[in-house]
Design an enzyme around this catalytic site. Sequence first.
Site, PDB file in Angstrom:
ATOM      1  N   GLU A  16       9.771   1.419  10.973  1.00  0.00           N
ATOM      2  CA  GLU A  16      10.997   2.456  10.654  1.00  0.00           C
ATOM      3  C   GLU A  16      10.041   3.975  11.132  1.00  0.00           C
ATOM      4  O   GLU A  16       9.449   4.149   9.973  1.00  0.00           O
ATOM      5  CB  GLU A  16      11.627   2.516   9.082  1.00  0.00           C
ATOM      6  CG  GLU A  16      12.360   3.186   8.951  1.00  0.00           C
ATOM      7  CD  GLU A  16      13.535   3.853   9.917  1.00  0.00           C
ATOM      8  OE1 GLU A  16      14.117   2.547  10.238  1.00  0.00           O
ATOM      9  OE2 GLU A  16      13.741   4.944   9.918  1.00  0.00           O
TER      10      GLU A  16
ATOM     11  N   CYS B 280      13.306  11.117   7.450  1.00  0.00           N
ATOM     12  CA  CYS B 280      13.464  10.948   8.601  1.00  0.00           C
ATOM     13  C   CYS B 280      15.007  11.223   9.247  1.00  0.00           C
ATOM     14  O   CYS B 280      15.100  11.275  10.533  1.00  0.00           O
ATOM     15  CB  CYS B 280      13.207   9.452   9.062  1.00  0.00           C
ATOM     16  SG  CYS B 280      12.388   8.465   7.587  1.00  0.00           S
TER      17      CYS B 280
ATOM     18  N   LYS C 248       0.844  -1.264   0.096  1.00  0.00           N
ATOM     19  CA  LYS C 248      -0.115  -0.083  -0.041  1.00  0.00           C
ATOM     20  C   LYS C 248       0.898   1.145   0.086  1.00  0.00           C
ATOM     21  O   LYS C 248       1.562   1.421   1.098  1.00  0.00           O
ATOM     22  CB  LYS C 248      -1.064   0.008   1.245  1.00  0.00           C
ATOM     23  CG  LYS C 248      -1.513   1.043   1.444  1.00  0.00           C
ATOM     24  CD  LYS C 248      -1.967   1.842   2.665  1.00  0.00           C
ATOM     25  CE  LYS C 248      -2.317   3.344   3.035  1.00  0.00           C
ATOM     26  NZ  LYS C 248      -1.933   4.360   2.077  1.00  0.00           N
TER      27      LYS C 248
ATOM     28  N   GLU D 281       9.513  15.852  16.084  1.00  0.00           N
ATOM     29  CA  GLU D 281      10.054  15.630  14.612  1.00  0.00           C
ATOM     30  C   GLU D 281       9.089  16.771  13.819  1.00  0.00           C
ATOM     31  O   GLU D 281       7.767  16.748  13.978  1.00  0.00           O
ATOM     32  CB  GLU D 281       9.867  14.327  14.069  1.00  0.00           C
ATOM     33  CG  GLU D 281      10.268  14.047  12.650  1.00  0.00           C
ATOM     34  CD  GLU D 281      10.151  12.752  12.088  1.00  0.00           C
ATOM     35  OE1 GLU D 281       9.191  12.170  12.547  1.00  0.00           O
ATOM     36  OE2 GLU D 281      10.998  12.182  11.519  1.00  0.00           O
TER      37      GLU D 281
END
Length: 497
Positions: free
Chosen positions: A252, A286, A177, A388
């Site tokens: 992750e 990231c 997906k 973040e």
Amino acid sequence: MKNVTEYKNYIAGEWVRSRSGQTFENRNPADTDDIVGIFQKSTPGDVDDAIAAAKEAYKKWRLVPAPKRAEIIFRIAARLAKEKERFSRDMTREMGKILKETRGDVQEAIDMSFYMAGEGRRQFGQTTPSELPDKFMMSIRQPIGICGMITPWNFPMAIPSWKIMPALVCGNTVVIKPATDTPLSVYNFIKVMEEEGLAGGVVNIVTGSGKDVGEPLMRHKDIGVISFTGSTEVGRKVSEACASDFRHCHLEMGGKNCILVMDDANVELAVEGAIWGAFGTTGQRCTASSRLIVHKKVIKEFTEKLVERAKSLKVGNGLDESVEMGPAVNESQMQTVLKYMDIGKNKDGAKLLCGGGRLTGPGYDKGYFTMPTIFGEVTPNMTIFREEIFGSVTSITECNSFEEAIEIGNNTVYGLSSSIYTQDVNKAFAAMRDLCTGIFYVNAPTIGTEVHLPFGGTKETGNGHREAGTAALDVFSEWKTIYVDFSGKIQKTQIDS
Ligand code: UN1
């Protein structure tokens, strides 16, 4: 609507519409008038179909010798190399990052595919002498079965390749997906797989939302392993979905990566590194360099040069080769980034050194453009230091010593990437040992990994697994340990010896 292609799901070797009969638009974040394509708004029923196809295909695919599987993967790699320019342009249109970077993204998928093609003739196990006579023992890798993959929009082809290629070479089948912002890049990838002869059902793509596609995929009992890259919030859901029946998951997630700039650093080099690490991919990695921890002796020089460079960055549509930074991927991502700019200015009380808002005016009105933004005087208790942001914002924190820099660097719940700029080999090695991240650089920013070493992080960045490198094989295979007794009699381990 004129000239807009409708892309379908690929299930059991057929390109099919969703059972919902509905679609969604994929628009260019640099120019929202530009519709990149129409994609299937899929349902849990479509996911069931794809999983059933992958289950059927697994019966044969697992028995294809790994070197033969690898030959197909090799051909896919070579085809990607031929299509690199077209796929890069498609990716810039759907995701926004500049062409140089989308070429890098496709290249990373090429590299991973060639690399995993090589693994067809490796996937080494172990043999070791038995404690008993006339007995042989070894361990081999076996596929897990059907792998579910949920992939992000920031590396639209590279990250799917990190997951799909090791899964395939190990003998698994796949249902993927893609992120709703970047389905075309995964479509392009899968289309090449089809054209290079991957049998029907071995890979399947189902596009649509997290709720209608991602959730049923992660919850389905026939999925042996889910590999997910994305937010910590969704990663937690994946982990919980797999926990009750012990299905594997590889996660992750976020990062809050730091560059330490020491008093003996080559400051010019550190500035170039920080610009690339913080504003490359519009900060939407990231691994982005979102915390710059700078020794007080060089902070003035570093800050002045960094701000000057950031102000000169050319922001715009990534299809223009002269542009250095593209837009945020979509409106909600832009709003998040603007929210953090506001928090930095008003709640945290950090010092805004440049940027701090949305870009408007000619060339910017139809896209989600944010300014390259730097905050100074940032302290570890501030929200912009802790959370973040995933956008064009970085922060500078002063430190008094190497030891303090390490402490500030480790002051985060995440553990993906870190780096140090120093000319002192002793400091470089001590930082290599003491920064708690899965990836570490010396005299380079926190971004820029290569496919043949492990990628991933400690603490809340991951759940102990790694992708890329041979570590990826560990996610997509299970060890089988085999003992062969050719003595012709009963031998009792730990007893007869
Ligand atoms: C990511 O940051 O989401 O190391 C992936 C890098 C790239 C991959 C980044 N090779 O920056």
